[in-house]
Design a protein around this motif. Sequence first.
Motif, PDB file in Angstrom:
ATOM      1  N   ARG A   1      -2.922  -1.633 -11.014  1.00  0.00           N
ATOM      2  CA  ARG A   1      -2.895  -1.643 -12.479  1.00  0.00           C
ATOM      3  C   ARG A   1      -1.614  -2.278 -13.008  1.00  0.00           C
ATOM      4  NH1 ARG A   1      -0.828   2.193 -16.209  1.00  0.00           N
ATOM      5  NH2 ARG A   1      -0.124   3.391 -14.420  1.00  0.00           N
ATOM      6  N   ARG A   2      -0.498  -1.913 -12.432  1.00  0.00           N
ATOM      7  CA  ARG A   2       0.774  -2.477 -12.892  1.00  0.00           C
ATOM      8  C   ARG A   2       0.920  -3.942 -12.503  1.00  0.00           C
ATOM      9  NH1 ARG A   2       3.954   2.905 -11.524  1.00  0.00           N
ATOM     10  NH2 ARG A   2       3.883   3.875 -13.579  1.00  0.00           N
ATOM     11  N   LEU A   3       0.426  -4.310 -11.330  1.00  0.00           N
ATOM     12  CA  LEU A   3       0.477  -5.719 -10.948  1.00  0.00           C
ATOM     13  C   LEU A   3      -0.376  -6.575 -11.880  1.00  0.00           C
ATOM     14  CD1 LEU A   3       0.309  -5.427  -7.055  1.00  0.00           C
ATOM     15  CD2 LEU A   3       2.269  -6.141  -8.418  1.00  0.00           C
ATOM     16  N   MET A   4      -1.555  -6.076 -12.261  1.00  0.00           N
ATOM     17  CA  MET A   4      -2.389  -6.818 -13.207  1.00  0.00           C
ATOM     18  C   MET A   4      -1.749  -6.843 -14.591  1.00  0.00           C
ATOM     19  SD  MET A   4      -4.863  -8.311 -11.791  1.00  0.00           S
ATOM     20  CE  MET A   4      -5.611  -8.889 -13.284  1.00  0.00           C
TER      21      MET A   4
ATOM     22  N   LEU B   1       4.362  -0.242  -7.702  1.00  0.00           N
ATOM     23  CA  LEU B   1       3.602  -1.483  -7.824  1.00  0.00           C
ATOM     24  C   LEU B   1       2.162  -1.284  -7.364  1.00  0.00           C
ATOM     25  CD1 LEU B   1       6.253  -4.050  -6.597  1.00  0.00           C
ATOM     26  CD2 LEU B   1       5.484  -3.648  -8.929  1.00  0.00           C
ATOM     27  N   ASP B   2       1.395  -0.563  -8.149  1.00  0.00           N
ATOM     28  CA  ASP B   2      -0.021  -0.396  -7.844  1.00  0.00           C
ATOM     29  C   ASP B   2      -0.814  -1.524  -8.512  1.00  0.00           C
ATOM     30  OD1 ASP B   2       0.292   0.387 -10.445  1.00  0.00           O
ATOM     31  OD2 ASP B   2      -0.844   2.243 -10.262  1.00  0.00           O
TER      32      ASP B   2
ATOM     33  N   HIS C   1       0.803  -1.222   0.000  1.00  0.00           N
ATOM     34  CA  HIS C   1       0.000   0.000   0.000  1.00  0.00           C
ATOM     35  C   HIS C   1       0.837   1.275   0.000  1.00  0.00           C
ATOM     36  CE1 HIS C   1       0.675  -0.809   4.279  1.00  0.00           C
ATOM     37  NE2 HIS C   1       0.569   0.484   4.456  1.00  0.00           N
ATOM     38  N   LYS C   2       2.081   1.229   0.414  1.00  0.00           N
ATOM     39  CA  LYS C   2       2.933   2.418   0.399  1.00  0.00           C
ATOM     40  C   LYS C   2       3.808   2.482  -0.850  1.00  0.00           C
ATOM     41  CE  LYS C   2       3.097   2.760   5.388  1.00  0.00           C
ATOM     42  NZ  LYS C   2       3.927   2.709   6.576  1.00  0.00           N
ATOM     43  N   GLU C   3       3.742   1.465  -1.683  1.00  0.00           N
ATOM     44  CA  GLU C   3       4.571   1.407  -2.877  1.00  0.00           C
ATOM     45  C   GLU C   3       3.908   2.188  -4.010  1.00  0.00           C
ATOM     46  OE1 GLU C   3       7.607   0.966  -5.004  1.00  0.00           O
ATOM     47  OE2 GLU C   3       7.627  -0.156  -3.129  1.00  0.00           O
ATOM     48  N   LYS C   4       4.633   3.126  -4.594  1.00  0.00           N
ATOM     49  CA  LYS C   4       4.065   3.959  -5.654  1.00  0.00           C
ATOM     50  C   LYS C   4       4.165   3.295  -7.028  1.00  0.00           C
ATOM     51  CE  LYS C   4       4.951   8.208  -3.219  1.00  0.00           C
ATOM     52  NZ  LYS C   4       5.634   9.482  -3.170  1.00  0.00           N
TER      53      LYS C   4
END
Length: 125
Positions: free
Chosen positions: A89-92, A86-87, A81-84
């Motif tokens: 959208r990018r994980l998917m 790896l949100d 949750h604090k990672e800018k």
Amino acid sequence: MPQDRKGGVGGTVDAFNFIRRVGFPSTRRVIVIFAATALLSASISLLPSDETLAQTLVFVGAVLVWPAVLGEFLNATLILHKEKILDFRRLMGLEIISLFPVADVLGVWVSGRSGRLPSNPILVD
């Protein structure tokens, strides 16, 4: 002369730079692309084996799409949750990239078969 890395995870910066450079589409579009890729790869392998379209859709949803979407949502909200970078959208988007070889492998597997799977996988017809 390059310096030796003494600790940490090697290549992390390169991986983050790769993820940052890839232009993933919107979240809704990423989920649609992921679901379509999963459906296509499952259809290539399940429909020639006399499975119905409904059974294929249930398999795609229960085994491929919903676990991935739920898992990446939990990763993005609880763990990262604090990672800018790896949100969600990018994980998917990375899930889409990891799903591409599945479509190729299933296509090769089906093309090597005689077109029909045995009714009982243990006892060959």
